[in-house]
Each structure stands twice: as C-alpha cells, then as structure tokens.
Scaffold this motif. Sequence first.
Motif, PDB file in Angstrom:
ATOM      1  N   ALA A 164      21.248  -1.482   3.297  1.00  0.00           N
ATOM      2  CA  ALA A 164      21.972  -1.770   3.904  1.00  0.00           C
ATOM      3  C   ALA A 164      21.156  -1.117   5.322  1.00  0.00           C
ATOM      4  CB  ALA A 164      22.869  -0.077   4.621  1.00  0.00           C
ATOM      5  N   PHE A 165      19.915  -0.817   5.391  1.00  0.00           N
ATOM      6  CA  PHE A 165      18.936  -0.674   6.709  1.00  0.00           C
ATOM      7  C   PHE A 165      17.679  -1.847   7.116  1.00  0.00           C
ATOM      8  CE2 PHE A 165      14.651   0.855   7.322  1.00  0.00           C
ATOM      9  CZ  PHE A 165      14.545   1.237   8.837  1.00  0.00           C
ATOM     10  N   GLY A 166      18.123  -2.575   5.163  1.00  0.00           N
ATOM     11  CA  GLY A 166      16.615  -3.983   5.378  1.00  0.00           C
ATOM     12  C   GLY A 166      17.753  -5.066   6.206  1.00  0.00           C
ATOM     13  N   GLY A 167      18.810  -5.008   6.200  1.00  0.00           N
ATOM     14  CA  GLY A 167      19.833  -5.815   6.371  1.00  0.00           C
ATOM     15  C   GLY A 167      20.812  -6.968   4.747  1.00  0.00           C
ATOM     16  N   MET A 168      21.997  -6.400   5.428  1.00  0.00           N
ATOM     17  CA  MET A 168      22.956  -7.112   4.237  1.00  0.00           C
ATOM     18  C   MET A 168      22.869  -8.419   3.420  1.00  0.00           C
ATOM     19  SD  MET A 168      24.557  -3.947   3.093  1.00  0.00           S
ATOM     20  CE  MET A 168      25.909  -4.542   2.111  1.00  0.00           C
ATOM     21  N   GLY A 169      21.664  -8.305   2.168  1.00  0.00           N
ATOM     22  CA  GLY A 169      21.786  -9.979   2.166  1.00  0.00           C
ATOM     23  C   GLY A 169      21.123  -9.677   2.499  1.00  0.00           C
ATOM     24  N   SER A 170      19.632  -9.725   2.624  1.00  0.00           N
ATOM     25  CA  SER A 170      18.060  -9.927   2.971  1.00  0.00           C
ATOM     26  C   SER A 170      17.370  -9.618   1.962  1.00  0.00           C
ATOM     27  CB  SER A 170      18.469 -10.128   4.836  1.00  0.00           C
ATOM     28  OG  SER A 170      16.617 -10.098   4.669  1.00  0.00           O
ATOM     29  N   ILE A 171      17.353 -10.597   1.638  1.00  0.00           N
ATOM     30  CA  ILE A 171      15.863  -9.570   0.425  1.00  0.00           C
ATOM     31  C   ILE A 171      14.934  -9.025   1.055  1.00  0.00           C
ATOM     32  CG2 ILE A 171      14.926 -10.175  -1.465  1.00  0.00           C
ATOM     33  CD1 ILE A 171      16.496 -12.586  -2.499  1.00  0.00           C
ATOM     34  N   ARG A 172      14.023 -10.446   2.131  1.00  0.00           N
ATOM     35  CA  ARG A 172      12.765  -9.942   2.712  1.00  0.00           C
ATOM     36  C   ARG A 172      12.633  -8.367   3.702  1.00  0.00           C
ATOM     37  NH1 ARG A 172      10.121 -13.932   6.842  1.00  0.00           N
ATOM     38  NH2 ARG A 172       9.604 -14.999   4.492  1.00  0.00           N
ATOM     39  N   GLY A 173      14.053  -8.410   4.558  1.00  0.00           N
ATOM     40  CA  GLY A 173      14.734  -6.960   5.019  1.00  0.00           C
ATOM     41  C   GLY A 173      14.653  -5.572   3.996  1.00  0.00           C
ATOM     42  N   GLY A 174      15.279  -6.035   3.135  1.00  0.00           N
ATOM     43  CA  GLY A 174      15.686  -5.019   1.409  1.00  0.00           C
ATOM     44  C   GLY A 174      13.932  -4.339   1.337  1.00  0.00           C
TER      45      GLY A 174
END
Length: 299
Positions: A243-253
């Motif tokens: 959730a912090f990185g952005g749902m569905g965003s691998i780079r954000g994760g």
Amino acid sequence: MTMNEDTLFLIYELIDVIISGLTNGSVYALMAVGLTLVYGVTKAFNFAYGSFFNLGGYFAWIMINFVGLVGGYFSVFLAVVPLMFAVGYALEKTMVAPLRKRDEWEMKVMMLTLGLALFMDNLYAVVFGGRVKSLPAILEGTLETGNLVFSYQDIMIFFLSISGILLFGWILNNTRTGMAVQAVAQNPEGARIVGIPKNRIFAATFAISTAMVGFGGILLSQKYFISPMSGGAIMIKSWVITAFGGMGSIRGGLYAAFIIGMLEAFVGWTFGMSYGMIALFVLLLTTLAVRPQGLMGKG
C-alpha cells in the motif's frame, strides 16, 4: 571513554543498524514484489501470503532436520522453491480459478485466502506445536574490517534476496510468460483479444509469488524464528509495503520495502523492537493522508 571513542561507538552502532535495515529490507522487497505482482495482475489481495512465508520456513526446517543439508543450503533452495511454486500453482487452479467464474470474484478470492491463512496457521500449530523452530545460519562467521564486524549470514541474505529480485526482473522482461504477465496487468481485455491465455497467466502469477515468499521465508527464518502465528506479522508488513509503495506498482514496492526495512531498524534501535509495527502504521496512515495512491501508484 573519550568523546572520540563515544563518537566511534555511535558510528559503529549506526552502521550495524543500517546493515540490519538493508538486510531485512532486501527480503521484504523480495516478498513485496510477489504480492504486488498478484495484485497488479488479478486485482485481488492474497491474505494467505504470510502463511506461505511460514510454509517455506517449515519446509526448509523439515528438510534440514529430516533429510539433512547434503549440498548445503543450495539443496534446500533447489527443493523448497520449486515446491512452493507448485503449491501456488495448485492453489490457483483448485481454489482460485473456480471463483473467477463468479461475480465480484476478486472479493471472494480475498475472503478465500483469509480463511486459508487461518486454516494454515492453526494447522501449523497442530503439526509443529506452539514452540518456535529455528534454521541454522546459511553461512557462519563474521567479516572484520578494522573495527567493523559484518555477519556473513547478513551478507548472504542480502545477496540472495537481491539475486532473487534480479532473476524475477529478468523473467518479467525477457520471457514470453513475463511479458504476458505485464500485458495482463496493464490491459486484461487487450491481452485477451490478442490471444494471451489469461487463466494460465493468473496461475503462473500465483505460483511465482508463492515461490518468492517461500524463498523469503527460508532467508528470514535464519535471523528470526518460525512459529505458527509469525506469518501474521509478515502479512501485515507485506500489506503495508504494497500500500505504501502503491498498489500494483512493483517499483514502488521495492522502494517501500527498503524504506520500511530501514525505518524498522532505526525505530527498533532507538525505542525498542516493539515499536516497529507502530511506526509502520504511522508511516502508512501519513502517506495515505498525503498521497492516497502511495509512493508510485497512479492517482
């Protein structure tokens, strides 16, 4: 102690904290990428993710204690990671796939995996008992550089986690299955029109993510312990990272995993480990209040 000695001692402590944060963050990144992949492709959240983390640790424990470490940890990875892949594939085919034929199947999958997590955690308690299990270090000893001491175990965990992430990235960008996964995640209807077998991609996605979290379970269970309920904390951390990185965003994760690994290490060093989870939720709530889509999610 003189002021210089105090300063040096503080610097050494800070370096230890940073190393701990990077080590944990690398494993969190490995696991978060798998969870983000499932959400990005299916738009369904796998609440059994923490329980599969435990399953990887328990499989490794069984192999080490009843089969032995013939070939070292390499044999454990070679046996457990494909086994976790098969478990994820079987789960998707037997339990998730039938639900996709129904309305609002994403919510039904989330309820299914939540129930599966409760079942698996209680099964662990029955089969393995309530006492914690431990895995031997992947590599014993320390590396000393001047007054700095680095654990070979931490170095290997970090190296293997990063290697796993890089391998995942290579598969995603250089294989037909990986490119099909990206196509389904970006435009499911368009992928169906051009003939990409969506059902097969869904199964592959669950299998890959389960293998990744099982691999993470083997790595992190060396530093900590395996217990029937320890998967709950991993599930919460994985959800916060996603959730912090952005749902569905691998780079954000990936970014979120290392940020949270460092935050957890510094909060634990400053206030005690019991405050680590509180800090994660404070970070998440603050982020969602300021940027609801997360670090790299689409607004």
